[in-house]
Design an enzyme around this catalytic site. Structure first.
Site, PDB file in Angstrom:
ATOM      1  N   GLN A  33     -12.196 -42.030 -20.772  1.00  0.00           N
ATOM      2  CA  GLN A  33     -13.532 -41.853 -21.367  1.00  0.00           C
ATOM      3  C   GLN A  33     -13.919 -43.113 -22.130  1.00  0.00           C
ATOM      4  OE1 GLN A  33     -13.707 -37.647 -23.270  1.00  0.00           O
ATOM      5  NE2 GLN A  33     -11.556 -38.054 -22.915  1.00  0.00           N
ATOM      6  N   ASP A  57     -14.197 -49.498 -23.457  1.00  0.00           N
ATOM      7  CA  ASP A  57     -13.801 -50.806 -23.987  1.00  0.00           C
ATOM      8  C   ASP A  57     -13.149 -51.739 -22.973  1.00  0.00           C
ATOM      9  OD1 ASP A  57     -11.204 -49.681 -23.814  1.00  0.00           O
ATOM     10  OD2 ASP A  57     -11.225 -49.063 -25.924  1.00  0.00           O
ATOM     11  N   HIS A  99     -17.235 -42.869 -18.546  1.00  0.00           N
ATOM     12  CA  HIS A  99     -18.395 -43.117 -19.408  1.00  0.00           C
ATOM     13  C   HIS A  99     -18.912 -44.548 -19.317  1.00  0.00           C
ATOM     14  CE1 HIS A  99     -17.133 -39.393 -21.979  1.00  0.00           C
ATOM     15  NE2 HIS A  99     -17.734 -39.068 -20.865  1.00  0.00           N
ATOM     16  N   CYS A 150     -30.253 -52.743 -15.200  1.00  0.00           N
ATOM     17  CA  CYS A 150     -31.667 -52.831 -15.538  1.00  0.00           C
ATOM     18  C   CYS A 150     -32.257 -51.428 -15.570  1.00  0.00           C
ATOM     19  CB  CYS A 150     -32.399 -53.708 -14.523  1.00  0.00           C
ATOM     20  SG  CYS A 150     -34.175 -53.722 -14.833  1.00  0.00           S
ATOM     21  N   CYS A 194     -36.875 -58.457 -12.628  1.00  0.00           N
ATOM     22  CA  CYS A 194     -38.089 -57.644 -12.718  1.00  0.00           C
ATOM     23  C   CYS A 194     -38.668 -57.574 -14.134  1.00  0.00           C
ATOM     24  CB  CYS A 194     -37.805 -56.229 -12.204  1.00  0.00           C
ATOM     25  SG  CYS A 194     -36.910 -55.223 -13.389  1.00  0.00           S
ATOM     26  N   GLY A 201      -5.039 -39.101 -26.751  1.00  0.00           N
ATOM     27  CA  GLY A 201      -6.043 -39.476 -27.733  1.00  0.00           C
ATOM     28  C   GLY A 201      -7.470 -39.065 -27.434  1.00  0.00           C
ATOM     29  N   THR A 202      -7.629 -37.822 -26.990  1.00  0.00           N
ATOM     30  CA  THR A 202      -9.006 -37.336 -26.870  1.00  0.00           C
ATOM     31  C   THR A 202      -9.174 -36.034 -27.639  1.00  0.00           C
ATOM     32  OG1 THR A 202     -10.760 -36.574 -25.375  1.00  0.00           O
ATOM     33  CG2 THR A 202      -8.487 -36.257 -24.609  1.00  0.00           C
ATOM     34  N   SER A 203     -10.342 -35.895 -28.281  1.00  0.00           N
ATOM     35  CA  SER A 203     -10.607 -34.693 -29.071  1.00  0.00           C
ATOM     36  C   SER A 203     -10.984 -33.515 -28.177  1.00  0.00           C
ATOM     37  CB  SER A 203     -11.717 -34.968 -30.084  1.00  0.00           C
ATOM     38  OG  SER A 203     -12.892 -35.372 -29.412  1.00  0.00           O
ATOM     39  N   ASN A 229      -1.362 -36.537 -28.965  1.00  0.00           N
ATOM     40  CA  ASN A 229      -2.407 -36.568 -29.992  1.00  0.00           C
ATOM     41  C   ASN A 229      -1.745 -36.172 -31.312  1.00  0.00           C
ATOM     42  OD1 ASN A 229      -4.790 -36.060 -31.618  1.00  0.00           O
ATOM     43  ND2 ASN A 229      -5.944 -35.872 -29.703  1.00  0.00           N
TER      44      ASN A 229
HETATM   45  P1  OAD Z   1     -12.823 -38.860 -30.351  1.00  0.00           P
HETATM   46  O1  OAD Z   1     -13.150 -39.872 -31.376  1.00  0.00           O
HETATM   47  O2  OAD Z   1     -13.681 -37.662 -30.269  1.00  0.00           O
HETATM   48  O3  OAD Z   1     -11.338 -38.358 -30.560  1.00  0.00           O
HETATM   49  C1  OAD Z   1     -10.274 -39.234 -30.744  1.00  0.00           C
HETATM   50  C2  OAD Z   1      -8.978 -38.452 -30.684  1.00  0.00           C
HETATM   51  O4  OAD Z   1      -7.904 -39.380 -30.790  1.00  0.00           O
HETATM   52  C3  OAD Z   1      -8.798 -37.430 -31.813  1.00  0.00           C
HETATM   53  O5  OAD Z   1      -8.398 -36.180 -31.264  1.00  0.00           O
HETATM   54  C4  OAD Z   1      -7.665 -38.028 -32.662  1.00  0.00           C
HETATM   55  O6  OAD Z   1      -6.837 -37.020 -33.228  1.00  0.00           O
HETATM   56  C5  OAD Z   1      -6.913 -38.853 -31.641  1.00  0.00           C
HETATM   57  N1  OAD Z   1      -6.185 -40.015 -32.183  1.00  0.00           N
HETATM   58  C6  OAD Z   1      -6.482 -40.784 -33.258  1.00  0.00           C
HETATM   59  N2  OAD Z   1      -5.596 -41.781 -33.417  1.00  0.00           N
HETATM   60  C7  OAD Z   1      -4.697 -41.642 -32.397  1.00  0.00           C
HETATM   61  C8  OAD Z   1      -3.534 -42.367 -31.997  1.00  0.00           C
HETATM   62  N3  OAD Z   1      -3.102 -43.453 -32.673  1.00  0.00           N
HETATM   63  N4  OAD Z   1      -2.861 -41.944 -30.918  1.00  0.00           N
HETATM   64  C9  OAD Z   1      -3.281 -40.849 -30.220  1.00  0.00           C
HETATM   65  N5  OAD Z   1      -4.375 -40.140 -30.553  1.00  0.00           N
HETATM   66  C10 OAD Z   1      -5.074 -40.523 -31.620  1.00  0.00           C
HETATM   67  O7  OAD Z   1     -12.758 -39.648 -28.961  1.00  0.00           O
HETATM   68  P2  OAD Z   1     -12.942 -39.101 -27.472  1.00  0.00           P
HETATM   69  O8  OAD Z   1     -12.269 -37.783 -27.288  1.00  0.00           O
HETATM   70  O9  OAD Z   1     -12.551 -40.187 -26.572  1.00  0.00           O
HETATM   71  O10 OAD Z   1     -18.642 -40.731 -25.252  1.00  0.00           O
HETATM   72  O11 OAD Z   1     -14.502 -38.888 -27.399  1.00  0.00           O
HETATM   73  C11 OAD Z   1     -15.065 -38.478 -26.191  1.00  0.00           C
HETATM   74  C12 OAD Z   1     -16.411 -39.107 -25.997  1.00  0.00           C
HETATM   75  O12 OAD Z   1     -17.238 -38.833 -27.135  1.00  0.00           O
HETATM   76  C13 OAD Z   1     -16.378 -40.635 -25.943  1.00  0.00           C
HETATM   77  O13 OAD Z   1     -16.086 -41.128 -24.639  1.00  0.00           O
HETATM   78  C14 OAD Z   1     -17.766 -40.998 -26.347  1.00  0.00           C
HETATM   79  C15 OAD Z   1     -17.972 -40.025 -27.494  1.00  0.00           C
HETATM   80  O14 OAD Z   1     -19.282 -39.676 -27.764  1.00  0.00           O
HETATM   81  C16 OAD Z   1     -19.662 -41.553 -25.014  1.00  0.00           C
HETATM   82  O15 OAD Z   1     -19.924 -42.493 -25.731  1.00  0.00           O
HETATM   83  C17 OAD Z   1     -20.433 -41.184 -23.821  1.00  0.00           C
END
Ligand code: OAD
Length: 240
Positions: free
Chosen positions: A95, A98, A113, A121, A143, A180-182, A206
């Site tokens: 997701q 970077d 994403h 454009c 354009c 590392g995703t929420s 996580n």
């Molecule tokens: P979040 O910022 O929502 O969640 C980050 C997660 O990483 C949390 O569950 C933390 O507990 C965990 N975390 C923090 N430090 C960590 C570490 N050192 N090792 C492992 N885990 C760790 O990020 P995403 O789930 O990626 O979308 O968010 C999903 C989407 O929401 C993103 O792609 C973005 C955002 O809006 C867009 O911009 C379209």
């Protein structure tokens, strides 16, 4: 003592979110120091905001480019990139925007994403790759339309072929490692469900519990770099 090891699996999917980059110094979106705590996405990360004030949206994205350009892939990224060296086929479904997976050498990457270093454009939809720079030219030279970051903003649809490729990889995997995703942003948050249906071993890395935790067999509660290192070392307790 040696236990199941990454190399024991034939098809691995790493499913990553902002926590994967946290130890590289890239801020996450939610939680302490999260981007969306400081910046209102309705002003900086949706098409309506871009139509209203493209320069402000670019200021925000250039700021983010500056943050990311100062970071490099952490040890966890290199473990993920090397995981396929022996026999497994490895797909990264991320997701993150970077670009750190590619920088670390991962080859098969589904960027759900989009990518912070690519623009398209808003009028003629042509795409362009940028170096790791602040974008100064904001108008399409073909354009005259506005360049917008080629990333998925709130309210945008994901690119269907990329989502399909991610789903296919997950349906065929025997190990699924979420890092590392929420797990609150859809449709990405639905993807672990395909791994469950496929009968893959499912690992969640996580420090915190998430709404998707119940979908996983193994929970590694700690930072990505340390937990990935343990996984790569075949820590017996992890997958036994
Ligand atoms: P979040 O910022 O929502 O969640 C980050 C997660 O990483 C949390 O569950 C933390 O507990 C965990 N975390 C923090 N430090 C960590 C570490 N050192 N090792 C492992 N885990 C760790 O990020 P995403 O789930 O990626 O979308 O968010 C999903 C989407 O929401 C993103 O792609 C973005 C955002 O809006 C867009 O911009 C379209």
């Amino acid at each position: 003592m040696s236990g199941p090891h990454l190399r024991d699996f034939k098809r691995i999917v790493f499913f990553t979110g902002a926590g994967m980059s946290a130890e590289s110094g890239v801020p996450t979106y939610r939680g302490a120091g999260g981007i969306w705590k400081e910046y209102d996405y309705r002003r900086y990360a949706c098409q309506e905001a871009f139509v209203r004030d493209p320069a402000a949206v670019w200021e925000f994205h250039n700021y983010r480019r500056g943050l990311v350009a100062a970071c490099s892939p952490n040890r966890g990224y290199h473990i993920v990139a090397r995981a396929g060296e022996r026999s497994a086929r490895v797909t990264v479904v991320t997701q993150n925007i970077d670009g750190l997976h590619a920088q670390a050498g991962s080859r098969e990457i589904c960027e759900l994403h989009g990518n912070l270093w690519r623009v398209r454009c808003d009028r003629c939809h042509v795409k362009q790759q940028d170096g790791h720079v602040v974008r100064e030219e904001l108008r399409c030279d073909g354009c005259g339309g506005w360049w917008r970051p080629d990333i998925v903003w709130f309210g945008d649809h994901l690119h269907a072929p990329i989502l399909d490729a991610a789903q296919a990889a997950i349906e065929g995997c025997d190990l699924f490692v979420s890092i590392g995703t929420s797990a609150v942003v859809y449709p990405a948050a639905y993807l672990p469900e395909y791994a469950r249906k496929a009968g893959a071993v499912r690992v969640e890395i996580n420090p915190d519990e998430t709404p998707a935790s119940h979908l996983y067999d193994v929970h590694l509660r700690g930072p990505a770099t340390e937990m990935l290192a343990r996984l790569a070392d075949g820590d017996a307790e992890l997958l036994a």
